[in-house]
Design a protein around this motif. Structure first.
Motif, PDB file in Angstrom:
ATOM      1  N   GLU A 103       0.827  -1.200   0.000  1.00  0.00           N
ATOM      2  CA  GLU A 103       0.000   0.000   0.000  1.00  0.00           C
ATOM      3  C   GLU A 103       0.868   1.259   0.000  1.00  0.00           C
ATOM      4  O   GLU A 103       0.371   2.371  -0.218  1.00  0.00           O
ATOM      5  CB  GLU A 103      -0.923  -0.029   1.226  1.00  0.00           C
ATOM      6  N   SER A 104       2.171   1.096   0.214  1.00  0.00           N
ATOM      7  CA  SER A 104       3.046   2.278   0.361  1.00  0.00           C
ATOM      8  C   SER A 104       3.417   2.897  -0.977  1.00  0.00           C
ATOM      9  O   SER A 104       3.681   2.198  -1.951  1.00  0.00           O
ATOM     10  CB  SER A 104       4.339   1.890   1.089  1.00  0.00           C
ATOM     11  N   SER A 105       3.449   4.213  -0.983  1.00  0.00           N
ATOM     12  CA  SER A 105       4.004   4.932  -2.122  1.00  0.00           C
ATOM     13  C   SER A 105       5.512   4.978  -1.972  1.00  0.00           C
ATOM     14  O   SER A 105       6.040   4.926  -0.864  1.00  0.00           O
ATOM     15  CB  SER A 105       3.445   6.352  -2.168  1.00  0.00           C
ATOM     16  N   TYR A 106       6.164   5.089  -3.095  1.00  0.00           N
ATOM     17  CA  TYR A 106       7.637   5.106  -3.088  1.00  0.00           C
ATOM     18  C   TYR A 106       8.108   6.513  -2.758  1.00  0.00           C
ATOM     19  O   TYR A 106       8.048   7.426  -3.586  1.00  0.00           O
ATOM     20  CB  TYR A 106       8.108   4.661  -4.467  1.00  0.00           C
ATOM     21  N   LEU A 107       8.553   6.700  -1.509  1.00  0.00           N
ATOM     22  CA  LEU A 107       8.946   8.016  -1.002  1.00  0.00           C
ATOM     23  C   LEU A 107      10.301   7.920  -0.329  1.00  0.00           C
ATOM     24  O   LEU A 107      10.720   6.832   0.052  1.00  0.00           O
ATOM     25  CB  LEU A 107       7.903   8.519   0.006  1.00  0.00           C
ATOM     26  N   PHE A 127      12.620   8.961  -9.235  1.00  0.00           N
ATOM     27  CA  PHE A 127      11.369   8.221  -9.469  1.00  0.00           C
ATOM     28  C   PHE A 127      10.430   8.274  -8.272  1.00  0.00           C
ATOM     29  O   PHE A 127       9.399   7.609  -8.270  1.00  0.00           O
ATOM     30  CB  PHE A 127      11.702   6.764  -9.822  1.00  0.00           C
ATOM     31  N   MET A 128      10.797   9.055  -7.241  1.00  0.00           N
ATOM     32  CA  MET A 128      10.027   9.034  -5.999  1.00  0.00           C
ATOM     33  C   MET A 128       8.762   9.874  -6.055  1.00  0.00           C
ATOM     34  O   MET A 128       8.520  10.737  -5.219  1.00  0.00           O
ATOM     35  CB  MET A 128      10.928   9.449  -4.842  1.00  0.00           C
ATOM     36  N   VAL A 129       7.955   9.622  -7.065  1.00  0.00           N
ATOM     37  CA  VAL A 129       6.616  10.212  -7.151  1.00  0.00           C
ATOM     38  C   VAL A 129       5.766   9.297  -8.025  1.00  0.00           C
ATOM     39  O   VAL A 129       6.265   8.718  -8.995  1.00  0.00           O
ATOM     40  CB  VAL A 129       6.690  11.660  -7.710  1.00  0.00           C
ATOM     41  N   PHE A 156       7.089   0.435  -8.957  1.00  0.00           N
ATOM     42  CA  PHE A 156       6.524   0.550 -10.302  1.00  0.00           C
ATOM     43  C   PHE A 156       5.271   1.419 -10.239  1.00  0.00           C
ATOM     44  O   PHE A 156       4.670   1.579  -9.176  1.00  0.00           O
ATOM     45  CB  PHE A 156       6.164  -0.835 -10.872  1.00  0.00           C
ATOM     46  N   HIS A 157       4.909   1.913 -11.399  1.00  0.00           N
ATOM     47  CA  HIS A 157       3.655   2.654 -11.504  1.00  0.00           C
ATOM     48  C   HIS A 157       2.491   1.691 -11.236  1.00  0.00           C
ATOM     49  O   HIS A 157       2.544   0.529 -11.612  1.00  0.00           O
ATOM     50  CB  HIS A 157       3.538   3.251 -12.918  1.00  0.00           C
ATOM     51  N   HIS A 206      11.836  15.536 -10.466  1.00  0.00           N
ATOM     52  CA  HIS A 206      11.518  14.115 -10.663  1.00  0.00           C
ATOM     53  C   HIS A 206      11.486  13.822 -12.169  1.00  0.00           C
ATOM     54  O   HIS A 206      11.222  14.721 -12.980  1.00  0.00           O
ATOM     55  CB  HIS A 206      10.142  13.796 -10.076  1.00  0.00           C
ATOM     56  N   ALA A 207      11.693  12.566 -12.525  1.00  0.00           N
ATOM     57  CA  ALA A 207      11.700  12.203 -13.946  1.00  0.00           C
ATOM     58  C   ALA A 207      10.363  12.565 -14.609  1.00  0.00           C
ATOM     59  O   ALA A 207      10.327  13.157 -15.686  1.00  0.00           O
ATOM     60  CB  ALA A 207      11.991  10.704 -14.104  1.00  0.00           C
ATOM     61  N   GLU A 208       9.241  12.219 -13.983  1.00  0.00           N
ATOM     62  CA  GLU A 208       7.951  12.533 -14.601  1.00  0.00           C
ATOM     63  C   GLU A 208       7.684  14.036 -14.596  1.00  0.00           C
ATOM     64  O   GLU A 208       6.988  14.559 -15.471  1.00  0.00           O
ATOM     65  CB  GLU A 208       6.793  11.729 -13.982  1.00  0.00           C
TER      66      GLU A 208
END
Lengths: 383, 383, 383, 383
Positions: free
Chosen positions: A318-322, A341-343, A368-369, D234-236
């Motif tokens: 459930e965690s977002s990559y932060l 990539f941390m968003v 991953f997205h 960020h990349a995006e």
């Protein structure tokens, strides 16, 4: 040869072994933007060693081909112009043979370079290069499966490919008490910057399943109309389901009312006992919702990891990559590795059958997205 | 072998000769939707003979692979499901070797079939098949040039490739008097259905240039700001120029203030004497506008064709591709050949250096969407 | 007031009369890119007189608001920056009331200007302005119908709106002999530049229907599966049908198995006797194909026009919109009027119930992209 | 009237007061998908009370217009078909006057309904409806600003509009010690489900600024080339900057080398002392990166909120919008309120000048996609 040289050789060889069942044509295509042509992976990992080790540190090293910098760079914005990602599948040159020559050329130089022990700073870069190539080995598995599994002839990768066995544990969810836990990497050995620093987290009491969700369990969700009931889905997930007409995991095909699954051995009747895989985070969440349960956070996963088997497929959390507390990007091109990539990404924990042996660990953060399905992923439930 | 068998053999061989300088990887990619992978052309032309000749007319013929129908069908909606056009470049299988095996298999059957003279109806289909394969030979040139010419390494197709010489005629525009002319095909020999029927057209007096516009002449248009002055352009052309940031013909590159041109020999300084090519109808029209002249209609072109040299590159006309009086589609799949494209296309007349010898004639109607630039086209002016 | 002043007044008044049943909100929206907000039409036609007559020729004229040039310019690239077309529906200002004030202001100046007879050159511009406003009056009908007819509440434009009666002629197709005909405008009175010059055309013998195709006849095509059989359609038309899921003319709705039609009076059961309208050229062609017939060319239409009734709805022809022999753009902004659309459009002949009285004539060339359906169009068959 | 009735009346009135400076046309348009036409907000909030209170609970209530359910529903998938979001700006009907009639009709019924104290369950729904309308009041400010601020005439909303003063605090960052903190709502009064439950979090020691970043500080980032250096992004985000050619906050315009800002009073020279606003999360993050600092997490923000002034504009945090421990969706349509957005959004904390008085609180979790700029947002730094 030095220990590092020996490790270099083995890792480099493994990438080529993964590709050995391929036809030349399989190395070239890029059916979707997320998939890279296998020859690109082989070239890009080589370019990494050439660019970050040989060119700056190996006196007298002669670049193989200056144009390759343009072709095999990926995201490293600091290192010259890059090929637009969607263009990779349009490049018939350099040929596969050229790429293998490039590998041989760089490997030969690396062997000479590694004949003597390098400085600590170089060593660190080298080990990053090893881990980088291992990550691309896993991507090779994903991409090869996508390329062959989306061909109308459904060719096998290897008719004798054997998936690792899954051991199913009887018994209930594992109970974890409320309190302060520690998360993140600490100690000897390699870790990525995103696993640092080890820090305290406060967790409420929770329970986590000792098993991953199986195809059989997931099929019950499908048969219950799970893909047609918006209540189980996030709003953006529901749009994704409808826009893409998603009805089942990637690689599942309903043929004469029997579910089939494309595996590395070709198209096969669905194995009900295997863990479900090739589902997006959206689907993992919807399945959990339908069950009245939820996905664990990455910290819940990490705190309990010693108490269950993992490694069959990356598990959506459930965690977002932060960033962790105190996270800082390394300076220069290497600093682009993880932080940028941390968003908008979700964390996956564990490992998959495509992960090189020894590559992962309980603190490893894959990401991953939430819409991605071509990787080997899976579902573990919590409550 | 029969005469037809002999002609079959030569035509089939020519397709393979065109591809002989390619690397395996070059056969596979599809950089834009208009370009097909060379292996697809080789398979598709083979599928044509298998589907329309061997399967219906050669008793006992065993289909090479039923799945190939799905892979190598193109637009022929009456013959089963087709592969979506944009997907061609994602197919690594069948391999190039498989496709050559398919060709050999079908050729062998065709040789046996053509050992005896076929019925008239079959003969007609066969000759259509010959012309069909010749059209794909020309497309092979376009597509190979695009694939190699858009690769960042700019590989040559053939370092010794020799373009046909262009003979430049001195002297003025050719004057044509007002009156009734005849247009369209009549007589012995093959023609496409779109060239029929021969019919009368009334032309006002006009003049037409004996030469095509050269790179040097076109460069004057560029240097005069032609791409930046909307007055020379159609409204939809102007949008196209701005959206795609068009500044020069396809394959032109300004390197260190010197114009270069990608040719089959690789990147070369622009040859000013050559006819300009790889320009859209929009650009041809804008150039003519800038000159205070216009493009000829296809009937003006045809009426005067005996009085000038043509054949270096297809010449955009002002005519839209429309049915001639009395045009009727043939029944069945063959009927889909030409009629269904008779909207939103412009007619080109003549031939190009990629056109197989003997394939074109003064009544031949080539057609493309006005934005297309990857074919070998050119400009002849009228007033 | 002068004769011209009187005509100016009537034409200007008619635009406002067309809009009189609208609510303020109806003036503002732009549901698709082809539709312009009614207030934009009212402003743009006013801007035309201000820009091309008052500002250059009426000494001492004070521009109403310099910013309006930016808002109400359309395609006239020579006259300053323009508002991107898709943005028109986003502009809440100037308000409807502001636009009416702008009209009143310009009208008042025009009345003063027209108190005396202007020079010939100005007169020509003025008459162009009249015809320009008449064209926008017709577009107002199209756009208002689209705006109201695509609102989920299906409001009526005018509950008492009466379509002109259609007189149906008994008897056979009209036969026209082979030979030289003349086409194009000649003589006194106004014509657009695209109708010039009158010139000879050679026509084969043909036959043309005295009637337009009715809703009942078109329904037979639908009921016979016409929208599901690719054989009747151009290749690009078939893509259009499938992409847009086209099943019937625009404004037709199947409600409880009964076809309804949105008219200016609201949603009504389909009137079977009316000519079919709101069909694209693609559909007109497919219908003709299904019938084993064809559409006339614009020259066939013009040559026979005296022998049938026309004017109920614009009739799609097989002709592409191309320049006539000797066509030349006028210099300056006025020259942009017609020539720049002469690619990728089909010609329609006749007139519609939305055409201002006296606006059209047998040589009038209307033109639209073949996919357009929101105009009042129709089908007349030939063979 | 009851206390609730009185509160209902005031809240309903406030929505209309916000719209009172608008012209009818301003209520109608939808320039981008995120912006809704003001009349839609007025109708949708009314529909909420009609659908969730009056229809189920007020005996004998007669629905105003059943078609409005189709027009004014938003995301509530459980309640009938909905208007596709992008279509809102195409609807000229119901008119603004109709919407005000709808409001008056529902309000009158609500007053009668609220003459007596409702049951607890209804009361809860009612208070949700109040908060829902307050959220749309804030959206009205965003959307009105976008509609007027993107009109080429740059009309003022209110020439006398006074932004709340910003008090700037001298002195250093606020230091917060490591340890366990509590986050989330607890106690009497209303909160959204996403603020529940109050739970423990472990925070490392951190520092947080007492002030928001100002326009002057942000301008230094622009002037230092911040929008042109990928290292801060960020990349995006970097793709977003390049694709959309972002160079400054929304509403900033560089006119004659002087930065201007569109405010509710119209276009004005940039006020350097004001907090920067209308920047995406991507920009907030890039700014912090450039400063060598970072954004606080939502828990860091909440723990320190008592020690600084907030409320001028919503403050982007580093936290993703995720469920708190023990979060559960409410059953039925109300359950769709918050949970289904808990993916791919970032949390903002605080309040803005558009937030209704008393609507926010320190535990309030606002959330938007990281690319959104049309809301009133801002930056507070941490380290």
């Amino acid at each position: 040869m030095s220990v590092l040289g020996d490790r270099y050789k083995k890792i480099r060889q493994r990438s080529e072994t993964i590709c050995s069942p391929l036809q030349t044509e399989d190395y070239v295509v890029q059916p979707i933007v997320d998939v890279s042509p296998p020859k690109w992976h082989l070239g890009h990992t080589t370019w990494f060693f050439e660019t970050f080790i040989l060119k700056p540190y190996f006196m007298g090293y002669q670049e193989f081909n200056p144009e390759y910098n343009y072709v095999f760079n990926s995201y490293y914005e600091t290192v010259g112009a890059r090929v637009i990602r969607t263009d990779r599948g349009n490049l018939s040159r350099p040929t596969v043979q050229d790429v293998y020559k490039y590998r041989a050329y760089v490997d030969e130089a690396m062997f000479r370079f590694l004949a003597t022990e390098p400085f600590a700073e170089i060593k660190e870069l080298l080990i990053l290069g090893f881990n980088h190539e291992e990550q691309h080995q896993e991507l090779l598995y994903y991409d090869i499966k996508y390329i062959l599994g989306h061909n109308p002839l459904f060719p096998a990768y290897d008719l004798n490919y054997a998936s690792p066995k899954t051991e199913r544990v009887d018994g209930d969810f594992i109970s974890m008490p409320e309190g302060i836990y520690e998360a993140g990497f600490e100690g000897e050995g390699f870790s990525f910057d995103n696993e640092l620093n080890r820090h305290k987290v406060y967790l409420n009491a929770y329970e986590i399943s000792p098993n991953q969700v199986t195809n059989e369990e997931y099929l019950a969700f499908i048969n219950d109309g799970g893909y047609h009931d918006f209540r189980y889905w996030h709003a953006e997930a529901w749009d994704w389901v409808k826009t893409n007409k998603i009805e089942a995991p990637l690689y599942w095909h309903l043929i004469d009312e029997q579910w089939h699954n494309y595996t590395f051995r070709g198209l096969e009747p669905l194995n009900l006992d295997e863990p479900v895989t090739h589902i997006s985070y959206y689907e993992a969440y919807a399945y959990a919702s339908w069950k009245g349960l939820r996905l664990p956070t990455e910290f819940e996963w990490e705190a309990a990891a010693a108490q269950f088997k993992w490694g069959k497929s990356w598990e959506w959390t459930e965690s977002s990559y932060l960033p962790y507390p105190g996270f800082a990007k390394a300076p220069g091109a290497i600093g682009e590795y993880n932080g940028k990539f941390m968003v908008s990404q979700k964390v996956l924990r564990g490992a998959s059958e495509g992960t090189p042996p020894g590559h992962s660990r309980p603190t490893y953060r894959n990401f991953f997205h939430p819409s991605m399905r071509w990787l080997f992923n899976g579902i573990r439930l919590a409550r």
